[in-house]
Every structure is written in structure tokens, then in C-alpha cells.
Design a protein around this motif. Structure first.
Motif, mmCIF file in Angstrom:
data_model
loop_
_atom_site.group_PDB
_atom_site.id
_atom_site.type_symbol
_atom_site.label_atom_id
_atom_site.label_comp_id
_atom_site.label_asym_id
_atom_site.label_seq_id
_atom_site.Cartn_x
_atom_site.Cartn_y
_atom_site.Cartn_z
ATOM 1 N N LYS A 101 0.871 -1.180 0.000
ATOM 2 C CA LYS A 101 0.000 0.000 0.000
ATOM 3 C C LYS A 101 0.904 1.225 0.000
ATOM 4 C CE LYS A 101 -4.032 -1.860 2.280
ATOM 5 N NZ LYS A 101 -5.138 -1.792 1.419
ATOM 6 N N GLN A 102 0.612 2.146 -0.905
ATOM 7 C CA GLN A 102 1.432 3.353 -1.010
ATOM 8 C C GLN A 102 1.078 4.316 0.109
ATOM 9 O OE1 GLN A 102 0.878 5.665 -4.616
ATOM 10 N NE2 GLN A 102 3.045 6.193 -4.631
ATOM 11 N N GLU A 103 2.102 4.846 0.739
ATOM 12 C CA GLU A 103 1.931 5.812 1.826
ATOM 13 C C GLU A 103 3.284 6.469 2.061
ATOM 14 O OE1 GLU A 103 1.662 5.103 6.422
ATOM 15 O OE2 GLU A 103 -0.320 4.747 5.548
ATOM 16 N N GLN A 104 3.505 7.600 1.438
ATOM 17 C CA GLN A 104 4.812 8.244 1.558
ATOM 18 C C GLN A 104 4.916 8.981 2.885
ATOM 19 O OE1 GLN A 104 4.428 9.872 -2.576
ATOM 20 N NE2 GLN A 104 6.575 9.229 -2.635
ATOM 21 N N GLN A 105 5.956 8.638 3.644
ATOM 22 C CA GLN A 105 6.201 9.241 4.944
ATOM 23 C C GLN A 105 7.686 9.206 5.263
ATOM 24 O OE1 GLN A 105 4.011 7.793 8.307
ATOM 25 N NE2 GLN A 105 2.055 7.772 7.215
ATOM 26 N N VAL A 106 8.001 9.811 6.375
ATOM 27 C CA VAL A 106 9.342 9.734 6.941
ATOM 28 C C VAL A 106 9.184 9.072 8.298
ATOM 29 C CG1 VAL A 106 11.287 11.087 7.814
ATOM 30 C CG2 VAL A 106 10.138 11.774 5.697
ATOM 31 N N SER A 126 18.744 7.175 12.233
ATOM 32 C CA SER A 126 18.250 8.386 11.575
ATOM 33 C C SER A 126 16.911 8.100 10.895
ATOM 34 C CB SER A 126 19.268 8.889 10.548
ATOM 35 O OG SER A 126 19.401 7.950 9.514
ATOM 36 N N GLU A 127 16.235 9.152 10.507
ATOM 37 C CA GLU A 127 14.955 9.000 9.822
ATOM 38 C C GLU A 127 15.189 8.615 8.363
ATOM 39 O OE1 GLU A 127 12.924 12.747 10.509
ATOM 40 O OE2 GLU A 127 11.836 11.822 12.166
ATOM 41 N N VAL A 128 14.260 7.827 7.817
ATOM 42 C CA VAL A 128 14.308 7.440 6.417
ATOM 43 C C VAL A 128 12.944 7.720 5.790
ATOM 44 C CG1 VAL A 128 16.068 5.648 6.721
ATOM 45 C CG2 VAL A 128 13.643 5.027 6.845
ATOM 46 N N GLU A 129 12.969 7.895 4.476
ATOM 47 C CA GLU A 129 11.735 8.085 3.734
ATOM 48 C C GLU A 129 11.293 6.732 3.200
ATOM 49 O OE1 GLU A 129 10.202 10.394 -0.270
ATOM 50 O OE2 GLU A 129 12.009 11.114 0.736
ATOM 51 N N PHE A 130 9.989 6.485 3.221
ATOM 52 C CA PHE A 130 9.473 5.271 2.590
ATOM 53 C C PHE A 130 8.271 5.638 1.740
ATOM 54 C CE2 PHE A 130 7.342 5.449 6.707
ATOM 55 C CZ PHE A 130 6.039 5.029 6.463
ATOM 56 N N ASP A 131 8.026 4.831 0.686
ATOM 57 C CA ASP A 131 6.943 5.147 -0.244
ATOM 58 C C ASP A 131 5.689 4.323 0.008
ATOM 59 O OD1 ASP A 131 7.204 2.638 -1.942
ATOM 60 O OD2 ASP A 131 9.156 3.521 -2.316
ATOM 61 N N GLY A 132 5.743 3.395 0.929
ATOM 62 C CA GLY A 132 4.599 2.556 1.256
ATOM 63 C C GLY A 132 5.025 1.507 2.259
ATOM 64 N N TYR A 133 4.151 0.526 2.458
ATOM 65 C CA TYR A 133 4.446 -0.553 3.393
ATOM 66 C C TYR A 133 3.823 -1.842 2.866
ATOM 67 C CZ TYR A 133 -0.338 0.240 4.974
ATOM 68 O OH TYR A 133 -1.698 0.382 5.014
ATOM 69 N N PHE A 134 4.233 -2.959 3.446
ATOM 70 C CA PHE A 134 3.695 -4.251 3.043
ATOM 71 C C PHE A 134 2.505 -4.594 3.932
ATOM 72 C CE2 PHE A 134 8.232 -4.514 1.755
ATOM 73 C CZ PHE A 134 7.999 -4.456 0.397
ATOM 74 N N SER A 135 1.343 -4.676 3.320
ATOM 75 C CA SER A 135 0.119 -4.972 4.068
ATOM 76 C C SER A 135 -0.040 -6.466 4.326
ATOM 77 C CB SER A 135 -1.099 -4.426 3.327
ATOM 78 O OG SER A 135 -1.138 -4.916 1.997
ATOM 79 N N LYS A 136 0.597 -7.308 3.510
ATOM 80 C CA LYS A 136 0.614 -8.766 3.702
ATOM 81 C C LYS A 136 1.967 -9.287 3.249
ATOM 82 C CE LYS A 136 -4.214 -9.929 2.938
ATOM 83 N NZ LYS A 136 -5.151 -10.684 2.088
ATOM 84 N N ILE A 163 14.604 -10.010 -1.366
ATOM 85 C CA ILE A 163 14.637 -8.912 -0.409
ATOM 86 C C ILE A 163 13.739 -7.829 -0.991
ATOM 87 C CG2 ILE A 163 16.086 -7.223 0.785
ATOM 88 C CD1 ILE A 163 18.414 -9.327 -0.307
ATOM 89 N N ALA A 164 12.693 -7.475 -0.259
ATOM 90 C CA ALA A 164 11.769 -6.446 -0.735
ATOM 91 C C ALA A 164 11.733 -5.318 0.280
ATOM 92 C CB ALA A 164 10.367 -7.030 -0.927
ATOM 93 N N THR A 165 11.760 -4.085 -0.223
ATOM 94 C CA THR A 165 11.722 -2.935 0.673
ATOM 95 C C THR A 165 10.944 -1.792 0.045
ATOM 96 O OG1 THR A 165 13.042 -1.439 2.056
ATOM 97 C CG2 THR A 165 13.894 -1.903 -0.144
ATOM 98 N N THR A 166 10.370 -0.978 0.911
ATOM 99 C CA THR A 166 9.690 0.237 0.477
ATOM 100 C C THR A 166 10.466 1.471 0.922
ATOM 101 O OG1 THR A 166 8.358 0.312 2.489
ATOM 102 C CG2 THR A 166 7.435 -0.895 0.612
ATOM 103 N N ILE A 167 11.628 1.239 1.508
ATOM 104 C CA ILE A 167 12.478 2.362 1.929
ATOM 105 C C ILE A 167 12.946 3.066 0.663
ATOM 106 C CG2 ILE A 167 14.618 3.028 3.090
ATOM 107 C CD1 ILE A 167 14.067 0.664 5.031
ATOM 108 N N HIS A 168 12.654 4.337 0.599
ATOM 109 C CA HIS A 168 12.827 5.114 -0.634
ATOM 110 C C HIS A 168 14.157 5.868 -0.613
ATOM 111 C CE1 HIS A 168 10.888 6.649 -4.244
ATOM 112 N NE2 HIS A 168 11.414 7.812 -3.973
#
Length: 188
Positions: A101-106, A126-136, A163-168
Motif C-alpha cells: 500500500k502506497q503511503e509516503q512518509q518519513v 536516523s529517519e528514512v523516507e518510505f513510499d509505502g508498506y507491506f500490508s501482507k 529482499i523487498a523494501t519500500t524504503i525510498h
């Protein structure tokens, strides 16, 4: 000798990152996966935005070549996949359960468990930006957001791993070396 394959259809800044860390990288289009013209490699990277038609047209080739990607991993290769950059996405072409699911945050990332892949991020404080998260997912959750949402998962498969990541953010040089050093040369 190519060590890493970057699946994309136009030049990317990502390519420079491999060169900076002395990892021989070749960019290929997704339609060439599984052909006899692609040399064996240790890791395959699919960058952020692979499912967003505004960025690239590689998704149909990835989906068509799901069996080749699975065979690559089972034979000892490492497959690194970033976020698709679309509102919702199910990774049907991966041999694992994974939904996004897309959800851009820090966020300040939280280590869900100790894993070698955590070297993806140079400074986990430190803080990182991500563009979403894994819902399942049925993979091992390695990083979560400060709200508990999975941001990075690892799935062992045969002799390799996904290896899957949403860290942007660009992965650390240490991580690039790790995904290369822990894999076996396999045919894509």
C-alpha cells in the motif's frame, strides 16, 4: 564479468551507485530476462517505481518472466525489489505472498529482528523516507516503521533470497556488497 543486473528501460542514477562500490552492473530491459544473451549474475535489482507506467514500462516483462526470476533465486541469486509506486499492488509474479500500500512518509525505522540485510540503511538511528508498506507478507519482517508497518522483508528461497523494501533511499555500499557476496552466480 557482470555481478549485478538492474532491470530498467532507461539510464538511472542507481547505476552510478554500483560503480562507486566497484560492483560490475549491467542494465537490462525486462523482456530480455530468460534469453540466452543475458550472462549469469549474482543479484538482480528492480528499482522503485517498477509498476508505475509514468516511470517505466518494465512490468509486463517482469510478470511474463516470473518463472525465470524464481529459478534465478532458487539457484542462489539474490533478488532485490523496491516499492512499485502505485496506490496498491500485489506482487503476483514473486514466489511469495507480498502486498503493498502506497503511503509516503518519513520514519525512524525499527528493527523487527536481527538480520544481515539491515545494512541496507547505513544509520538505523536516523529517519528514512518510505513510499509505502507491506500490508501482507510471508517473508521475515526486518524493518518496520515507527507505527509498526513492515518496510523490509526477506524470504529465503532455495539457495537464494528475495529482499523487498519500500524504503525510498539508495541502499548503502555495505548492503550492495552483501547482496553480491552472499549470492551464487545464477542464470537469469
Amino acid at each position: 564479468m557482470t555481478e549485478a543486473m538492474l532491470i530498467w528501460d532507461t539510464p538511472l542514477l542507481f547505476e552510478k551507485l554500483f560503480k562507486e562500490h566497484d560492483i560490475k552492473c549491467q542494465r537490462i530491459v525486462s523482456d530480455s530476462i530468460g534469453t540466452p544473451f543475458i550472462p549469469p549474475c549474482k543479484c538482480v535489482v528492480i528499482p522503485t517505481g517498477f509498476a508505475n507506467k509514468a516511470y517505466t514500462k518494465i512490468l509486463p516483462g517482469i510478470e511474463r518472466n516470473a518463472k525465470s526470476l524464481e529459478k534465478f533465486v532458487r539457484s542462489g541469486g539474490n533478488l532485490m525489489v523496491f516499492g512499485p509506486m502505485v496506490p496498491e499492488y500485489k506482487y503476483n509474479w514473486l514466489p511469495m505472498e507480498l502486498e503493498y500500500k502506497q503511503e509516503q512518509q518519513v520514519t525512524t525505522i525499527c528493527m523487527a529482528q536481527d538480520h544481515e540485510a539491515q545494512c541496507l540503511v547505513e544509520d538505523t538511528c536516523s529517519e528514512v523516507e518510505f513510499d509505502g508498506y507491506f500490508s501482507k507478507t510471508d517473508g521475515e519482517v526486518v524493518f518496520r516503521s515507527d507505527e509498526g508497518k513492515p518496510l523490509m522483508v526477506v524470504k529465503e528461497l532455495g539457495e537464494g533470497r528475495i529482499i523487498a523494501t519500500t524504503i525510498h533511499e539508495f541502499p548503502s555500499g555495505r548492503f550492495l556488497k552483501w547482496i553480491n557476496d552472499t549470492a551464487k552466480k545464477s542464470k537469469l
